[in-house]
Design an enzyme around this catalytic site. Structure first.
Site, PDB file in Angstrom:
ATOM      1  N   CYS A  23     -56.271 -30.407  38.557  1.00 52.04           N
ATOM      2  CA  CYS A  23     -56.763 -30.935  40.329  1.00 52.04           C
ATOM      3  C   CYS A  23     -57.483 -29.740  40.616  1.00 52.04           C
ATOM      4  O   CYS A  23     -57.282 -28.525  40.310  1.00 52.04           O
ATOM      5  CB  CYS A  23     -55.172 -30.819  40.681  1.00 52.04           C
ATOM      6  SG  CYS A  23     -53.837 -30.727  40.242  1.00 52.04           S
ATOM      7  N   GLY A  49     -60.823 -32.890  39.479  1.00 57.14           N
ATOM      8  CA  GLY A  49     -60.681 -34.051  38.884  1.00 57.14           C
ATOM      9  C   GLY A  49     -61.018 -34.951  39.200  1.00 57.14           C
ATOM     10  O   GLY A  49     -61.433 -35.585  40.377  1.00 57.14           O
ATOM     11  N   ASN A 124     -51.992 -28.042  42.180  1.00 54.59           N
ATOM     12  CA  ASN A 124     -52.993 -27.119  41.041  1.00 54.59           C
ATOM     13  C   ASN A 124     -52.318 -26.917  39.792  1.00 54.59           C
ATOM     14  O   ASN A 124     -51.965 -25.373  40.339  1.00 54.59           O
ATOM     15  CB  ASN A 124     -53.779 -27.084  41.709  1.00 54.59           C
ATOM     16  CG  ASN A 124     -54.422 -26.347  40.333  1.00 54.59           C
ATOM     17  OD1 ASN A 124     -54.777 -26.876  39.533  1.00 54.59           O
ATOM     18  ND2 ASN A 124     -55.537 -25.530  41.071  1.00 54.59           N
TER      19      ASN A 124
END
Length: 495
Positions: A23, A49, A124
């Site tokens: 992400c 992502g 993340n």
């Protein structure tokens, strides 16, 4: 039985051979129409992502969250975004699942109401002790609403008995392991944290005097913000109306940022840890030409991520650079098809041969990396069918031989092509006239980092070396290599 991180990864599209990062994160503080600014920042981070996205905002009276499957542009288009998500504080997240499945309940940011007030969190990376912590928390009676490792962090914050939320956050950070960058908002603060080794990136920007946090500098460029600095490894920044406070909640350690950010993940126009991604990738191509030359007519990138390295290769070798493969940017993720013929059609929807460049030529294909080789097989076949006289293939990264547990979705080792076969065997499997990989030393040369120090590596590079920078507790338990932790887990579960 404790599942390994690889077991928790979501199913992969069999036509899509690229590694995936979990992400990207973004946050702004005290900015008008913060949710709209955040949506723009997430657009710039869409490459990190494409599976899902979300935004959380605070307007002085309460928190507002929206989470969606799909692309940022589809989820947050329209003029009513700031009505739906009002406020001057906001954080956002783009997601590709590694820990937890592909369902809406795992989409971030995640929100919790604590006795000290609300907190929204976006993450993340990946926690390497996620399953261990989750089982401990469940045994204590904690109720989980998702299967994401990000929710574990919220539970750890809630479990702390410290009176201040920042101190609770620090207590939680001291229990987690792995690679991560976190952004969070409370009713008064924007918080950013980077893991002790700086494996995952996080930067600080300034938008007309207002702080911004983002995974990459390209998100700052998107909103017209100025880059201030990287958040340092092991640093926690607390942003409020009094300014920016920097804390160091971890013992001192030497930074080991993820080198795969430079190979593949970061956008070419980003600057990560002070280095231009575009320039580093061109240097990878230059070194690749020095290490693995060949008698060819033309250098062709596998688009889009192979372009900078192919430019560097062509310049170093004195060869023409041509776009011999054209990518269709209007095709989303290749759909999973039930038959081989349909899968071939799916690949051709994304990539098409430029016959005018390829026909009759000895072609050098440059790709950023090779994981399982499935995509490479189809690209090589396509180039040969377009009339290429010879096809040579080079990878602008060293052979990927080990899986990742810090937020990159890679197959298990038995499914990594280079972990199971020699370079000569890979050339035969991919049906190329020659095959070559950048060396680990060559990658460090491209990073202008000097020689790799085996006793204290400058980067997180385990994908190529097997040298993991942290303990892999969940993995150790799964493989029966940590009997003490296994006994502790068994006691908690039985209790």
């Amino acid at each position: 039985m404790v599942k390994t991180p690889a077991d928790r990864w979501s199913p992969r599209d069999p036509d899509d051979d690229a590694p995936r990062l979990e992400c990207g994160v973004f946050g702004v503080f005290d900015v008008e129409d913060a949710s709209a600014v955040t949506a723009l920042g997430l657009h710039a981070l869409q490459h990190r992502g494409q599976e899902a996205c979300g935004i959380a905002s605070f307007d002085g009276n309460g928190f507002h969250t929206e989470r969606h499957m799909g692309y940022v542009g589809d989820a947050f288009a329209g003029g009513d975004l700031t009505t739906r998500l009002p406020g001057a504080f906001a954080i956002g997240h783009t997601r590709y699942s590694t820990a937890g499945g592909s369902v809406i309940r795992n989409v971030q940011p995640m929100f919790a109401d604590l006795d000290t007030g609300g907190i929204a969190l976006a993450h993340n990376g990946n926690l390497t002790n996620f399953l261990t912590l989750r089982q401990q928390l469940v045994a204590e009676g904690r109720i989980f609403q998702s299967t994401s490792d990000s929710e574990v962090i919220l539970h750890l914050i809630a479990r702390s008995r410290r009176p201040r939320l920042v101190d609770r956050f620090i207590d939680a950070l001291r229990e987690i392991e792995g690679g991560y960058a976190l952004v969070a908002i409370t009713n008064k603060k924007l918080i950013g944290v980077r893991d002790p080794l700086g494996i995952r990136p996080l930067v600080l920007g300034d938008l007309d005097g207002h702080p911004v946090l983002a995974s990459e500098t390209c998100a700052l460029d998107m909103i017209g913000a100025r880059f201030v600095r990287d958040i340092e490894h092991g640093e926690m920044v607390i942003i409020d109306h009094d300014g920016i406070q920097s804390l160091r909640p971890f013992p001192a350690a030497r930074a080991r940022p993820c080198i795969f950010e430079y190979v593949y993940f970061a956008r070419p126009d980003s600057v990560v840890n002070g280095k231009s991604i575009y320039e580093v990738r061109k240097r990878m191509g230059r070194r690749l030409a020095m290490e693995t030359p060949a008698n060819v007519d033309v250098v062709v990138p596998v688009p889009d991520s192979g372009v900078p390295a192919a430019l560097g290769f062509a310049q170093e070798a004195g060869l023409p650079f041509e776009m011999g493969i054209i990518r269709n940017h209007y095709v989303g993720r290749t759909f999973i098809q039930p038959t081989q013929g349909a899968r071939e059609t799916g690949v051709r929807m994304k990539l098409s041969p430029n016959r005018a460049v390829l026909a009759g030529k000895k072609v050098m294909l440059i790709d950023d990396s090779i994981v399982r080789g499935t995509n490479s097989i189809r690209v090589v076949r396509m180039v040969r069918e377009a009339g290429a006289a010879e096809v040579h293939l080079r990878s602008a990264s060293p052979p990927i031989q080990w899986p990742d547990f810090y937020g990159i979705d890679m197959p298990d080792r038995e499914n990594l092509l280079a972990a199971q076969h020699s370079v000569e065997d890979i050339a035969r499997i991919l049906n190329v006239d020659s095959m070559g990989f950048l060396s680990v030393d060559g990658l460090y040369w491209a990073m202008e980092a000097g020689a790799r120090d085996p006793a204290n590596p400058q980067f997180t590079d385990h994908y190529f070396t097997g040298d993991y920078p942290t303990r892999l507790l969940d993995r150790e338990i799964a493989e029966g290599r940590n009997a003490v932790a296994e006994r502790q887990l068994s006691f908690l579960v039985d209790a």
